[in-house]
Design a protein around this motif. Structure first.
Motif, PDB file in Angstrom:
ATOM      1  N   ILE A 131     -98.071 -64.683  65.029  1.00  0.00           N
ATOM      2  CA  ILE A 131     -99.104 -63.744  64.593  1.00  0.00           C
ATOM      3  C   ILE A 131     -99.614 -63.043  65.840  1.00  0.00           C
ATOM      4  O   ILE A 131     -99.985 -63.701  66.817  1.00  0.00           O
ATOM      5  CB  ILE A 131    -100.282 -64.474  63.932  1.00  0.00           C
ATOM      6  N   GLY A 132     -99.655 -61.723  65.810  1.00  0.00           N
ATOM      7  CA  GLY A 132    -100.204 -60.947  66.910  1.00  0.00           C
ATOM      8  C   GLY A 132    -101.378 -60.120  66.441  1.00  0.00           C
ATOM      9  O   GLY A 132    -101.279 -59.384  65.464  1.00  0.00           O
ATOM     10  N   ILE A 133    -102.505 -60.236  67.147  1.00  0.00           N
ATOM     11  CA  ILE A 133    -103.727 -59.504  66.806  1.00  0.00           C
ATOM     12  C   ILE A 133    -104.223 -58.789  68.059  1.00  0.00           C
ATOM     13  O   ILE A 133    -104.289 -59.372  69.137  1.00  0.00           O
ATOM     14  CB  ILE A 133    -104.821 -60.466  66.282  1.00  0.00           C
ATOM     15  N   HIS A 134    -104.582 -57.510  67.877  1.00  0.00           N
ATOM     16  CA  HIS A 134    -105.115 -56.684  68.955  1.00  0.00           C
ATOM     17  C   HIS A 134    -106.590 -56.425  68.661  1.00  0.00           C
ATOM     18  O   HIS A 134    -106.921 -55.866  67.611  1.00  0.00           O
ATOM     19  CB  HIS A 134    -104.335 -55.370  69.019  1.00  0.00           C
ATOM     20  N   ALA A 135    -107.472 -56.844  69.554  1.00  0.00           N
ATOM     21  CA  ALA A 135    -108.917 -56.675  69.379  1.00  0.00           C
ATOM     22  C   ALA A 135    -109.423 -55.567  70.285  1.00  0.00           C
ATOM     23  O   ALA A 135    -109.196 -55.590  71.496  1.00  0.00           O
ATOM     24  CB  ALA A 135    -109.634 -57.985  69.695  1.00  0.00           C
ATOM     25  N   GLU A 194    -108.747 -56.491  74.192  1.00  0.00           N
ATOM     26  CA  GLU A 194    -109.136 -55.322  74.999  1.00  0.00           C
ATOM     27  C   GLU A 194    -110.549 -54.880  74.621  1.00  0.00           C
ATOM     28  O   GLU A 194    -110.826 -53.695  74.463  1.00  0.00           O
ATOM     29  CB  GLU A 194    -108.134 -54.190  74.807  1.00  0.00           C
ATOM     30  N   THR A 195    -111.415 -55.863  74.488  1.00  0.00           N
ATOM     31  CA  THR A 195    -112.829 -55.648  74.254  1.00  0.00           C
ATOM     32  C   THR A 195    -113.570 -56.817  74.869  1.00  0.00           C
ATOM     33  O   THR A 195    -112.985 -57.884  75.068  1.00  0.00           O
ATOM     34  CB  THR A 195    -113.138 -55.506  72.744  1.00  0.00           C
ATOM     35  N   ASP A 196    -114.835 -56.636  75.185  1.00  0.00           N
ATOM     36  CA  ASP A 196    -115.631 -57.740  75.721  1.00  0.00           C
ATOM     37  C   ASP A 196    -115.818 -58.799  74.660  1.00  0.00           C
ATOM     38  O   ASP A 196    -115.962 -58.483  73.470  1.00  0.00           O
ATOM     39  CB  ASP A 196    -117.005 -57.253  76.166  1.00  0.00           C
ATOM     40  N   ALA A 248    -101.593 -67.639  72.918  1.00  0.00           N
ATOM     41  CA  ALA A 248    -101.578 -66.816  74.129  1.00  0.00           C
ATOM     42  C   ALA A 248    -102.709 -65.795  74.024  1.00  0.00           C
ATOM     43  O   ALA A 248    -102.786 -65.051  73.044  1.00  0.00           O
ATOM     44  CB  ALA A 248    -100.241 -66.100  74.271  1.00  0.00           C
ATOM     45  N   VAL A 249    -103.580 -65.780  75.010  1.00  0.00           N
ATOM     46  CA  VAL A 249    -104.677 -64.826  75.051  1.00  0.00           C
ATOM     47  C   VAL A 249    -104.413 -63.885  76.216  1.00  0.00           C
ATOM     48  O   VAL A 249    -104.224 -64.329  77.354  1.00  0.00           O
ATOM     49  CB  VAL A 249    -106.037 -65.528  75.220  1.00  0.00           C
ATOM     50  N   VAL A 250    -104.390 -62.595  75.916  1.00  0.00           N
ATOM     51  CA  VAL A 250    -104.091 -61.586  76.922  1.00  0.00           C
ATOM     52  C   VAL A 250    -105.351 -60.767  77.171  1.00  0.00           C
ATOM     53  O   VAL A 250    -105.853 -60.080  76.278  1.00  0.00           O
ATOM     54  CB  VAL A 250    -102.933 -60.667  76.458  1.00  0.00           C
ATOM     55  N   SER A 251    -105.876 -60.861  78.397  1.00  0.00           N
ATOM     56  CA  SER A 251    -107.121 -60.178  78.737  1.00  0.00           C
ATOM     57  C   SER A 251    -107.279 -60.156  80.252  1.00  0.00           C
ATOM     58  O   SER A 251    -106.781 -61.046  80.945  1.00  0.00           O
ATOM     59  CB  SER A 251    -108.307 -60.922  78.113  1.00  0.00           C
ATOM     60  N   LEU A 258    -103.538 -58.435  81.217  1.00  0.00           N
ATOM     61  CA  LEU A 258    -102.997 -57.337  80.408  1.00  0.00           C
ATOM     62  C   LEU A 258    -101.623 -56.894  80.902  1.00  0.00           C
ATOM     63  O   LEU A 258    -100.741 -56.595  80.100  1.00  0.00           O
ATOM     64  CB  LEU A 258    -103.959 -56.150  80.380  1.00  0.00           C
ATOM     65  N   SER A 259    -101.432 -56.910  82.205  1.00  0.00           N
ATOM     66  CA  SER A 259    -100.145 -56.494  82.766  1.00  0.00           C
ATOM     67  C   SER A 259     -99.023 -57.496  82.460  1.00  0.00           C
ATOM     68  O   SER A 259     -97.858 -57.204  82.679  1.00  0.00           O
ATOM     69  CB  SER A 259    -100.263 -56.306  84.281  1.00  0.00           C
ATOM     70  N   GLU A 260     -99.386 -58.664  81.929  1.00  0.00           N
ATOM     71  CA  GLU A 260     -98.413 -59.713  81.623  1.00  0.00           C
ATOM     72  C   GLU A 260     -98.149 -59.843  80.121  1.00  0.00           C
ATOM     73  O   GLU A 260     -97.690 -60.888  79.658  1.00  0.00           O
ATOM     74  CB  GLU A 260     -98.911 -61.059  82.155  1.00  0.00           C
ATOM     75  N   LEU A 261     -98.413 -58.794  79.372  1.00  0.00           N
ATOM     76  CA  LEU A 261     -98.243 -58.851  77.923  1.00  0.00           C
ATOM     77  C   LEU A 261     -96.834 -59.286  77.534  1.00  0.00           C
ATOM     78  O   LEU A 261     -96.656 -60.121  76.654  1.00  0.00           O
ATOM     79  CB  LEU A 261     -98.576 -57.492  77.282  1.00  0.00           C
TER      80      LEU A 261
END
Length: 122
Positions: A13-17, A51-53, A80-83, A108-111
């Motif tokens: 599951i991939g979610i973009h916030a 990509e939000t606080d 996996a948390v990307v931030s 983020l550069s390691e997505l």
């Protein structure tokens, strides 16, 4: 706001916030995907592109997210948390002591690396 990340393996599951994340986002976007995945398989591989606080998540959104986590406690396999937020990295590191499975934070550069890691099947 939560949106699906497409083009991931079926077992992920991939979610973009982005922007404000509300209870309705959790109920209408995240929860249905979690339910669909757990009905199909007995483990959850989850990628969160943040990509939000974290302060942009309403209290109600955090509560709904926590309920999903507890309801599926024994099903978490890889998260996996990307931030680029250091506080998120700290939270992710601390969170790994409270759930089974593996958690890992990526910048983020390691997505691409995050997708590869969360997609691994043990």
């Amino acid at each position: 706001m939560l949106q699906y990340i497409n083009d991931l393996p079926k077992h992920v599951i991939g979610i973009h916030a982005t922007g404000e994340v509300t209870k309705q986002d959790i109920e209408n976007v995240l929860n249905p995907r979690i339910e669909e995945l757990t009905a199909r398989q007995n483990e959850i591989n989850y990628l969160l592109l943040l990509e939000t606080d974290i302060q942009s998540w309403t209290t109600e959104a955090w509560w709904e997210d926590l309920k999903i986590g507890l309801r599926n406690f024994d099903k978490w396999n890889r998260i996996a948390v990307v931030s680029d937020q250091k506080s998120v990295e700290w939270f992710t590191d601390a969170f790994r002591f409270f759930i089974p499975g593996q958690t890992k934070c990526f910048e983020l550069s390691e997505l691409r690396q995050a997708i590869d890691w969360v997609s691994k099947q043990d």
